[in-house]
Design a protein around this motif. Structure first.
Motif, PDB file in Angstrom:
ATOM      1  N   PRO A   1     -53.161  25.876 -23.281  1.00  0.00           N
ATOM      2  CA  PRO A   1     -53.422  25.083 -24.481  1.00  0.00           C
ATOM      3  C   PRO A   1     -53.919  23.673 -24.132  1.00  0.00           C
ATOM      4  O   PRO A   1     -53.689  23.188 -23.030  1.00  0.00           O
ATOM      5  N   GLY A   2     -54.602  23.076 -25.072  1.00  0.00           N
ATOM      6  CA  GLY A   2     -55.042  21.697 -24.882  1.00  0.00           C
ATOM      7  C   GLY A   2     -56.459  21.577 -24.369  1.00  0.00           C
ATOM      8  O   GLY A   2     -56.874  20.518 -23.932  1.00  0.00           O
TER       9      GLY A   2
ATOM     10  N   ARG B   1     -50.393  23.712 -11.278  1.00  0.00           N
ATOM     11  CA  ARG B   1     -51.491  22.923 -10.726  1.00  0.00           C
ATOM     12  C   ARG B   1     -50.992  21.613 -10.132  1.00  0.00           C
ATOM     13  O   ARG B   1     -51.558  21.086  -9.183  1.00  0.00           O
ATOM     14  N   HIS B   2     -49.918  21.090 -10.712  1.00  0.00           N
ATOM     15  CA  HIS B   2     -49.406  19.819 -10.216  1.00  0.00           C
ATOM     16  C   HIS B   2     -48.566  19.951  -8.967  1.00  0.00           C
ATOM     17  O   HIS B   2     -48.499  19.026  -8.174  1.00  0.00           O
TER      18      HIS B   2
ATOM     19  N   GLY C   1     -50.376  20.222 -25.523  1.00  0.00           N
ATOM     20  CA  GLY C   1     -51.554  21.077 -25.449  1.00  0.00           C
ATOM     21  C   GLY C   1     -51.779  21.787 -26.769  1.00  0.00           C
ATOM     22  O   GLY C   1     -52.895  21.859 -27.283  1.00  0.00           O
TER      23      GLY C   1
ATOM     24  N   CYS D   1     -46.071  12.293 -19.342  1.00  0.00           N
ATOM     25  CA  CYS D   1     -45.249  13.354 -18.736  1.00  0.00           C
ATOM     26  C   CYS D   1     -45.930  14.702 -18.762  1.00  0.00           C
ATOM     27  O   CYS D   1     -45.464  15.639 -18.143  1.00  0.00           O
ATOM     28  N   VAL D   2     -46.974  14.813 -19.574  1.00  0.00           N
ATOM     29  CA  VAL D   2     -47.563  16.131 -19.796  1.00  0.00           C
ATOM     30  C   VAL D   2     -48.519  16.456 -18.662  1.00  0.00           C
ATOM     31  O   VAL D   2     -49.450  15.705 -18.417  1.00  0.00           O
ATOM     32  N   PRO D   3     -48.274  17.556 -17.953  1.00  0.00           N
ATOM     33  CA  PRO D   3     -49.230  17.919 -16.910  1.00  0.00           C
ATOM     34  C   PRO D   3     -50.550  18.333 -17.557  1.00  0.00           C
ATOM     35  O   PRO D   3     -50.547  19.104 -18.505  1.00  0.00           O
ATOM     36  N   ASP D   4     -51.661  17.812 -17.095  1.00  0.00           N
ATOM     37  CA  ASP D   4     -52.948  18.176 -17.678  1.00  0.00           C
ATOM     38  C   ASP D   4     -53.496  19.411 -16.988  1.00  0.00           C
ATOM     39  O   ASP D   4     -53.102  19.754 -15.875  1.00  0.00           O
ATOM     40  N   ALA D   5     -54.430  20.070 -17.660  1.00  0.00           N
ATOM     41  CA  ALA D   5     -54.951  21.331 -17.149  1.00  0.00           C
ATOM     42  C   ALA D   5     -55.762  21.132 -15.868  1.00  0.00           C
ATOM     43  O   ALA D   5     -55.910  22.042 -15.080  1.00  0.00           O
ATOM     44  N   GLU D   6     -56.271  19.929 -15.639  1.00  0.00           N
ATOM     45  CA  GLU D   6     -57.088  19.702 -14.443  1.00  0.00           C
ATOM     46  C   GLU D   6     -56.236  19.315 -13.231  1.00  0.00           C
ATOM     47  O   GLU D   6     -56.697  19.371 -12.109  1.00  0.00           O
ATOM     48  N   GLY D   7     -54.991  18.876 -13.507  1.00  0.00           N
ATOM     49  CA  GLY D   7     -54.121  18.505 -12.397  1.00  0.00           C
ATOM     50  C   GLY D   7     -54.505  17.199 -11.736  1.00  0.00           C
ATOM     51  O   GLY D   7     -54.138  16.942 -10.599  1.00  0.00           O
ATOM     52  N   LYS D   8     -55.253  16.369 -12.428  1.00  0.00           N
ATOM     53  CA  LYS D   8     -55.709  15.128 -11.806  1.00  0.00           C
ATOM     54  C   LYS D   8     -54.763  13.968 -12.078  1.00  0.00           C
ATOM     55  O   LYS D   8     -54.592  13.072 -11.288  1.00  0.00           O
ATOM     56  N   LYS D   9     -54.153  14.020 -13.275  1.00  0.00           N
ATOM     57  CA  LYS D   9     -53.336  12.896 -13.698  1.00  0.00           C
ATOM     58  C   LYS D   9     -51.972  12.946 -13.010  1.00  0.00           C
ATOM     59  O   LYS D   9     -51.319  13.987 -13.006  1.00  0.00           O
TER      60      LYS D   9
ATOM     61  N   ALA E   1     -41.065  16.480 -16.024  1.00  0.00           N
ATOM     62  CA  ALA E   1     -41.791  15.600 -15.106  1.00  0.00           C
ATOM     63  C   ALA E   1     -40.842  15.018 -14.062  1.00  0.00           C
ATOM     64  O   ALA E   1     -41.175  14.950 -12.877  1.00  0.00           O
TER      65      ALA E   1
ATOM     66  N   LEU F   1     -48.036  12.658 -12.688  1.00  0.00           N
ATOM     67  CA  LEU F   1     -46.969  12.747 -13.690  1.00  0.00           C
ATOM     68  C   LEU F   1     -46.116  11.492 -13.644  1.00  0.00           C
ATOM     69  O   LEU F   1     -45.827  10.973 -12.580  1.00  0.00           O
TER      70      LEU F   1
ATOM     71  N   ARG G   1     -50.240  24.721 -16.043  1.00  0.00           N
ATOM     72  CA  ARG G   1     -50.426  23.278 -15.911  1.00  0.00           C
ATOM     73  C   ARG G   1     -49.448  22.716 -14.890  1.00  0.00           C
ATOM     74  O   ARG G   1     -49.798  21.886 -14.063  1.00  0.00           O
TER      75      ARG G   1
END
Lengths: 267, 279
Positions: A260-261, A220-221, B213, B254-262, A192, B264, A217
């Motif tokens: 995952p997740g 996407r960021h 995840g 710290c974990v990137p979420d699959a939707e990319g909304k949160k 991060a 980091l 993941r």
């Protein structure tokens, strides 16, 4: 100047593999199969794919670190393969790379200060003092201290070494930076930090990134656009939103489903 | 029966510096048919905890305190010979690196069959038949039994590792980052394979990972480790949705979420030090 800073047209790259009994036969493996890419100025294009899909070959071919078997790479409208060797060398200043493995990509016998300064020396930029000042400023910008200049790479953690790798690439004020899995060797917390640092630096220095990754993941960021590679071909490309929310190809859909997740929602 | 494995106050130190605790007062337990995930950053002591259960700690490290009870029996009381009978027979282990943990000069069929011969005395056709069943179970065609590890892909090698570790139908399986080196699609296959095996064989599973995840997909219980200590433990829903400890919260951020909304947020370790830890 067009809005695209880097363009790749019909890139082809073959590897010859020994095959058949006792390896007497040969087999051609297409690592890159008519790859076309456009990188917009000051934006991030991610290239995703599984191992063996050709993404690292693409990274090296874009920067002319490996010869192509066909196609051309245009940097600011100029075909890199057509440039004479000394001109290409000059252009390399603008085309930098951040490597995956922060343990293997720094010379263990050089001090951090020397590593960061080396590019400036090779490109003969500035006086000795100016070079030192620049290297120091860059190191501080990536979060290291002046006292780190005289240390050796082994004295640093993985995340710090990746910072050194970033400083080494960015001290030359490049225009295009190819990041080949820059965070895949790092812990999530460090990952991060590095991702945020890369984003900040992109804005400050208006960098254009090619971001190679297998982690959807992370992509996407960080990315604005994404290209999905499979067996040397780009099977789908588009804006992050398009590809993630309405993937057209079955292969992309499978990749997204495998993140995952998703079975249970994270907080 | 409640617990399959119970770890109590486990403390591990380097033999040369007994005051430096690498793992400090770690306690948790594993039930049959359940998956417990241990998460943490590198150096948090998750692998050491697993190795110490198997009695595979390096000689430079010593367990200075605590007990590891497997079905109520302290594993430290066992002789080397007795421990050898449990290892591979009742507790299976999958290592992180499928590339380096197989023997390159032996066929995979031989390697999968080895624990069956050693622990159960299977030979000849019976052995061959069982190896074929195992290969099929992990999704590798039976005719590949005569292949050598270098002829297989990373995912297939990890499947071989799984076949080896479940060959004797152990009561418990320890998996140390079994999918870290693999592609996402292969990772998804391996995780669902492990999940199915756990259910069908009612195995207790200790899964070490750093990927939240993965935790969200397969865990029943979660143990979060930080600098050698357990900072939080609980059910997966509780730890992921309502984390109590500031470190768990910071790690999740710290974990990137699959939707990319949160957005980091890296961990601020200095802040963490001053933060009050809820009891």
């Amino acid at each position: 100047m067009s809005e695209f800073i880097l363009k790749a047209r019909d890139l082809n790259k073959f590897y010859t593999q020994r095959s058949g009994r006792f390896g007497f036969g040969t087999k051609q493996v297409k690592a890159l199969d008519n790859v076309n890419l456009e990188l917009r100025h000051a934006s991030t294009l991610a290239v995703v794919g599984e191992s063996g899909s050709g993404k690292s070959t693409l990274a090296r071919c874009l920067l002319q670190l490996q010869p192509l078997d066909g196609g051309s790479v245009f940097f600011q409208g100029r075909d890199l393969a057509e440039l004479p060797a000394n001109e290409l060398r000059k252009q390399r200043r603008h085309l930098q790379m951040i490597f995956q493995d922060p343990f293997a990509s720094l010379n263990p016998r050089m001090k951090v200060g020397e590593i960061v300064e080396e590019g400036l020396l090779i490109h003969d930029l500035g006086t000795k003092n100016e070079r030192f000042e620049k290297a120091l400023k860059m190191l501080k910008r990536v979060g290291l201290a002046e006292s780190d200049l005289n240390k050796y790479p082994h004295e640093f953690s993985g995340g710090q070494r990746q910072r050194i790798g970033i400083a080494r690439a960015l001290v030359l004020e490049p225009k295009v930076v190819v990041c080949d899995e820059p965070v895949s060797a790092l812990d999530v917390s460090i990952q991060a930090q590095i991702l945020l640092l890369l984003k900040e630096l992109q804005q400050e220095m208006s960098l254009s990134y090619i971001f190679i990754s297998h982690d959807l993941r992370v992509v996407r960021h960080i990315a604005d656009e994404v290209a999905v590679m499979h067996q040397g071909k780009i099977v789908e490309k588009g804006s992050i939103q398009e590809v993630y929310e309405s993937p057209k190809q079955q292969y992309t859909q499978n990749l997204l489903k495998a993140i995952p997740g998703q079975k249970r929602q994270l907080a | 029966m409640a617990e399959l494995l119970k770890i109590e106050d486990l403390t591990i130190c380097p033999a040369s510096a007994p005051s430096r605790k690498l793992v400090s007062n770690v306690s948790f337990s594993i039930e049959p048919g359940k998956t417990t995930c241990v998460v943490g950053e590198s150096g948090s002591g998750k692998s050491l905890t697993a190795l110490s259960v198997m009695g595979l700690l390096s000689k430079q490290l010593v367990r200075t305190n605590g007990r590891v009870l497997f079905q109520g029996q302290d594993l430290a009381d066992l002789s080397t010979e007795e421990m050898r009978k449990i290892r591979g027979r009742q507790i299976g282990m999958i290592f992180q690196e499928p590339m380096t943990s197989l023997n390159p000069v032996l066929t995979i069929g031989f390697q999968i069959g080895e624990p069956l011969t050693v622990h159960l005395g299977l030979k000849g056709d019976a052995l061959k038949a069982k190896v074929n069943v195992l290969l099929e179970q992990v999704g590798i065609p039976a005719h590949r039994a005569n292949s050598y590890p270098d002829e297989l892909s990373g995912g297939q090698r990890q499947r071989v590792m799984i076949a080896m570790s479940i060959a004797c139908e152990p009561l418990m399986l320890i998996a140390d980052e079994p999918t870290t080196a693999l592609d996402v699609t292969v990772q998804a296959q391996i995780l669902s394979l492990l999940d199915n095996l756990k259910t069908s064989m009612n195995m207790g599973m200790l899964l070490i990972t750093h990927d939240f995840g993965v935790v969200a997909d397969v865990a029943d219980d979660v143990v979060v480790m930080f600098r050698g200590e357990v900072v939080e433990a609980g059910s997966v829903a509780q730890v992921l949705n309502k984390p109590k400890h500031p470190y768990t919260k910071a790690l999740l951020a710290c974990v990137p979420d699959a939707e990319g909304k949160k957005p980091l947020k890296p961990i601020d370790y200095a802040w963490l030090k001053n933060e009050q830890v809820p009891a």
